[in-house]
Scaffold this motif. Structure first.
Motif, PDB file in Angstrom:
ATOM      1  N   LEU A   1       0.854  -1.187   0.000  1.00 50.87           N
ATOM      2  CA  LEU A   1       0.000   0.000   0.000  1.00 50.87           C
ATOM      3  C   LEU A   1       0.890   1.237   0.000  1.00 50.87           C
TER       4      LEU A   1
ATOM      5  N   ALA B   1      -3.910  -5.400   1.246  1.00 46.25           N
ATOM      6  CA  ALA B   1      -3.469  -6.326   2.281  1.00 46.25           C
ATOM      7  C   ALA B   1      -3.795  -7.767   1.923  1.00 46.25           C
TER       8      ALA B   1
ATOM      9  N   ARG C   1      -5.539  -9.468   3.678  1.00 47.55           N
ATOM     10  CA  ARG C   1      -5.697 -10.143   4.972  1.00 47.55           C
ATOM     11  C   ARG C   1      -6.408  -9.207   5.931  1.00 47.55           C
ATOM     12  N   ARG C   2      -7.440  -9.725   6.548  1.00 48.09           N
ATOM     13  CA  ARG C   2      -8.299  -8.929   7.429  1.00 48.09           C
ATOM     14  C   ARG C   2      -7.522  -8.208   8.524  1.00 48.09           C
ATOM     15  N   ASP C   3      -6.558  -8.910   9.138  1.00 49.86           N
ATOM     16  CA  ASP C   3      -5.893  -8.329  10.307  1.00 49.86           C
ATOM     17  C   ASP C   3      -5.053  -7.103   9.973  1.00 49.86           C
ATOM     18  N   LEU C   4      -4.718  -6.906   8.688  1.00 52.55           N
ATOM     19  CA  LEU C   4      -3.952  -5.720   8.311  1.00 52.55           C
ATOM     20  C   LEU C   4      -4.862  -4.547   7.970  1.00 52.55           C
TER      21      LEU C   4
ATOM     22  N   PRO D   1      -5.090  -1.555  10.912  1.00 52.34           N
ATOM     23  CA  PRO D   1      -3.943  -0.630  10.982  1.00 52.34           C
ATOM     24  C   PRO D   1      -3.762   0.198   9.714  1.00 52.34           C
ATOM     25  N   LEU D   2      -3.955  -0.415   8.553  1.00 51.52           N
ATOM     26  CA  LEU D   2      -3.749   0.334   7.308  1.00 51.52           C
ATOM     27  C   LEU D   2      -4.818   1.411   7.137  1.00 51.52           C
TER      28      LEU D   2
ATOM     29  N   LEU E   1      -6.316   3.077   9.581  1.00 47.30           N
ATOM     30  CA  LEU E   1      -5.925   4.183  10.459  1.00 47.30           C
ATOM     31  C   LEU E   1      -4.824   5.008   9.806  1.00 47.30           C
ATOM     32  N   ALA E   2      -3.852   4.324   9.225  1.00 47.49           N
ATOM     33  CA  ALA E   2      -2.737   5.026   8.595  1.00 47.49           C
ATOM     34  C   ALA E   2      -3.211   5.846   7.402  1.00 47.49           C
TER      35      ALA E   2
ATOM     36  N   ALA F   1      -4.912   8.876   8.672  1.00 42.54           N
ATOM     37  CA  ALA F   1      -3.968   9.806   9.293  1.00 42.54           C
ATOM     38  C   ALA F   1      -3.095  10.508   8.259  1.00 42.54           C
ATOM     39  N   VAL F   2      -2.839   9.863   7.140  1.00 41.93           N
ATOM     40  CA  VAL F   2      -1.963  10.471   6.127  1.00 41.93           C
ATOM     41  C   VAL F   2      -2.717  11.510   5.304  1.00 41.93           C
TER      42      VAL F   2
ATOM     43  N   ARG G   1     -13.083   4.308  14.797  1.00 46.01           N
ATOM     44  CA  ARG G   1     -11.638   4.531  15.008  1.00 46.01           C
ATOM     45  C   ARG G   1     -11.007   5.211  13.793  1.00 46.01           C
TER      46      ARG G   1
ATOM     47  N   ALA H   1      -8.907   8.905  13.352  1.00 42.70           N
ATOM     48  CA  ALA H   1      -7.628   9.157  12.674  1.00 42.70           C
ATOM     49  C   ALA H   1      -7.787  10.232  11.604  1.00 42.70           C
TER      50      ALA H   1
END
Lengths: 341, 341, 341, 341
Positions: free
Chosen positions: A250, A274, A276-279, A282-283, A285-286, A289-290, A325, A329
């Protein structure tokens, strides 16, 4: 355009380049330094671009000065655009949450997910009826039956619909339900498709190709904009790199850089990058935030039973908490959540 | 398919994966090592592929055992295919030279170049009537008028024609002149287009996408083959890397590796990879020496006046000498030049 | 390790692989499917790794099951490590801010910046005395004089020092001042250097190479850990891709993936990835939001006068406000700011 | 250097850039077009390079005009260099075959292979005593004992020796046996090592880093040349791309492009790029045909028993036939085989 001559270029070679530039009605300004000569070519952008001087004798390299896109460029608007359509505002200070399943599978799946997106305050509902699949043996989407289910979800929830168009011959049925036509990464340089969407005047979300430069992404947007369609959103969804620990990389750096190059809104798709669900959390939020103008994310009531891309879908019952959440961000980056009108 | 569990996976997680595999009618064979458990899943390829187990609790990674392509695979033929069409043989021991201008511009340009290709013993004549251009402001090709000129060249020289199809809606006029339908790199994953070409049963040459893996290229071929069209040629034309000293990086390693994975012929396009005439010669020799089944190269009577991609076109009057050297390199790799019937 | 045989592999080829595996004392478990045979090799990790079976007749591919790193792996700790040294805690729930100039230039610059970092609550002070420069003609750092200035900054502010070691022959003077030895991206696979740092037992921060996979980064850490040095931090600083609009592509996806693979703390360097000050803010927010254990950022009192990498340095007088926003983003990801003891 | 200002740059911003340029003693030449202003900066190369203007207000981009390398540049020699050392000529019209095992293992292995290389007319013998290994648990080479065996092979066969130096602290023993010091890909930007080799004045072969641009490779050479050591050979050995079907992507396009940028000889290493014996033959033919000045290839008497990289080693007893074919391809590119003096 600047033409940088080789150190060993002769006067005759320099003159030949000057003559070639002036032969298309542009002006040439050679400036001779101690070591090399640099020739500026000034004139109509397309004429000069067509000169193809790289292979002329004595030429070291050709450096474009002007960006090849115009309507997509930041300079056109001198501020970030806020698009308005389907009762939504996208871009500017707004943060837009787009969610739904990868693929339309069943009536129950579509309606359940759409209600969850609506209840959590999502701005758009996404779902694929036509699916570009690497394998000809894989499920290719429900097609028109899928579009019908999306129309039903829209009727019930009031959510505008984002869905992909793969083939210009399917434009008409897609226009009947899509508030936003999605162009997939593999079609980012399908120019006849882009032009057709431009002429349809329907808002569009263009995904960046797996290996497309930002300039190529903006040129894809330009194909749509040139037809008079102003409602174009760009979407970063991961690029291909050497790394094998994840499906795509990403490229969140693309977000602030695109915001400098273009006035168009920039959406991030963390799900496909990703895989994959677990990523995805965090991605997301990032991405918020960016400074992204929104997120497009895949959710599914029962990801383990999904026909397609289940491993990357968030569980629908966790979507509301996730969205909250992500919006926090986005707030850090100065965004307000785009509330439906 | 092998499912590699995490070291810390619990028995319950292992059992859940086993159950999931067996729920689609496949068989699961867990084998517990000292550190990790690996589960083999055996059954119908598509069922198993749909399992999407990557996100199951306790799963570390999923390793496919079978290739996802079948008709394109080397195992299908157990020898390299020799395609026969338009009075030509392509693949096997044959080396095929395809040449012509990037873009059809004028009647004179087309006929002059076609005669040169014929006189030098070229097997096919190439020329673009529909051009995929990064910029919507660039020349997009002569379209049907271009096809007409190609038909004239074919009538005069007897050379079969290779030309690009970008939009399935243009299939009919293209079929009137094309002996081989070219699919451009940007359309390699335009699946509706590939399927349409498959159904047309016309031979096709598929260019590798700028960032396509060999597996994706073979899956693109599979879309055509699946419709019963057996005459598919693959084309390596440069991939995108970090290097900026040239336009693309010609991936000649793809040639011997593809020859192991597939029975289909592999052609190399040195012109688009290089973007510069002076590199075309060395790269063509290398492509022939590495074992390519042919070359597709751009030539122009007056490259400096070309509308499109002039800097990469060989000068037409140097083509015969060039072709002779390339064929010597092909001979080193054990090839014979494919003479017209 | 799983050895996947080709579909056409013979019984004799399968047996030869089995024999080879057993010749090094490992056990071979062939399992024959309808289409291919897969052989599991179980035994001592290094012995099996040395088998190099890829080129054996009949072998299609070899799939490692176990990760090649041990001490760096998440499984070793079964939780994320919190390192403690120099009165600081790094990793776990802690968020660590490391700041300072790219290069040590003057006493005034070093002391001014160090005071600003201390006053804003930064955890470590960074500054380069030895600089790896692409050009042999560029400024290579102040060397030992630079180390002396760093020692002075440490004495005055109490901040522990992070500084780069490029050459094992400079270890001794670096050990006199460095609380953390930085290994630059270009030295990530300088194995003698890594082993020397391991033996020194001084905490280290290893930057990911421009094109290093996560596995290679973890193997670099393994070189240090193997010598008994447990205080290893990893640092993502941008990878090389085809994109030319920015210097490197910051790979934030590496952060959550590394957190799954390893117990070691992961720091992000937004300055070198971006190469431009205006991108550092958004990327730092994103890095904190994605879950990084800390940031290492370049600041300069007068960036326009900096000897090296001025364009990417934040203005020192804006650092406190910047740090506050980044820490808010870290809090969103569940982190607490690592306060000096 | 050209500084391209943004379209919206103000006069004050333009003036600030002009002032900054002139503050280091260079001259600024602004030229205002209809849309943007471009400022030429002319002056001492290093001073101008240090300006770091990218982050100045109003600056869009900075385009270097001069290459950053000098001694490595083609312009220095205005012809391709023919190096002479150890009774061999390398570069120019000469084609140089360098062969031997990846790693020195036993006396028998070293002497057997060296005799085979000598008998087949090879120009240099290669063998590694110090091995850079990704894993700290892997065999790291025989070290000084390996150097001793290489010395024995040299004494018996008369072949000059190519061997790798990884650590400047091992320079002295390596100098005792090495006619050419090899710098591995992972050390291409180990600047202290390069400078030390430069000062040693021993011929060197520098391998391109996995992700190094050609410019970075030439800058690595510049580090050696700057110390007065003129005998530098460059080596292409595969770069890292997204493709996973092979270990690295051999970048043969680098060969003709480097021949334009530099006068230094360019060697190709097909063994490490491929990682598989069956690809080494085709890639070697291609490398010779594209115009490489030589090949460095791995051979082993019993590849299946090799300690390291066996799968990519050619069988020693097939080396003579291989070398003959490769030399035929080199002849096609206009080369003559470099016969020992």
């Amino acid at each position: 355009m600047m033409i940088i001559m080789k150190a060993e270029a002769t006067e005759a070679e320099i003159q030949a380049v000057v003559d070639r530039i002036e032969s298309v009605g542009a002006k040439a300004h050679p400036s001779r330094g101690a070591e090399v000569c640099v020739i500026g070519a000034i004139g109509d952008r397309e004429h000069v671009a067509r000169l193809d001087l790289e292979a002329h004798a004595g030429v070291d390299s050709v450096v474009p000065i002007l960006k090849p896109y115009k309507l997509a460029s930041w300079q056109l608007a001198h501020e970030r655009s806020t698009l308005q359509f389907a009762g939504r505002k996208v871009g500017g200070d707004h943060f837009t949450m787009i969610a739904g399943p990868c693929t339309v599978e069943t009536r129950d799946q579509v309606l359940t997910t759409a209600r969850i997106v609506r209840d959590a305050g999502g701005a758009f509902y996404r779902g694929g009826a036509y699916k570009p699949r690497t394998s000809p043996y894989a499920f290719q989407g429900l097609g028109q039956e899928g579009l019908r289910l999306l129309a039903e979800a829209k009727a019930e929830t009031g959510l505008p619909i984002v869905t992909e168009l793969m083939d210009a011959r399917d434009l008409e049925p897609v226009l009947e339900v899509a508030d936003v036509i999605q162009v997939g990464a593999r079609n980012m340089q399908n120019y006849p498709l882009l032009a057709e969407i431009g002429r349809s005047n329907r808002p569009t979300l263009i995904k960046r190709g797996l290996t497309a430069t930002l300039e190529e992404l903006l040129m894809a947007a330009e194909y749509v904009l040139k037809e008079g369609n102003e409602n174009v959103m760009l979407c970063e969804r991961g690029i291909r790199t050497f790394e094998t620990a994840y499906r795509f990389t990403l490229d969140l750096m693309a977000v602030p850089v695109l915001k400098e190059l273009t006035h168009l809104p920039i959406i991030v798709d963390p799900s496909h990058a990703a895989g994959r669900r677990d990523l995805v959390g965090p991605l997301s939020l990032a991405a918020a935030a960016v400074g992204a103008d929104g997120i497009i994310v895949e959710i599914h009531p029962e990801p383990d039973e999904a026909i397609c891309d289940g491993p990357q879908a968030l569980r629908a019952d966790e979507f509301a908490a996730y969205a909250e959440r992500v919006e926090q961000a986005a707030a850090l980056a100065g965004k307000v959540v785009s509330a439906p009108a």
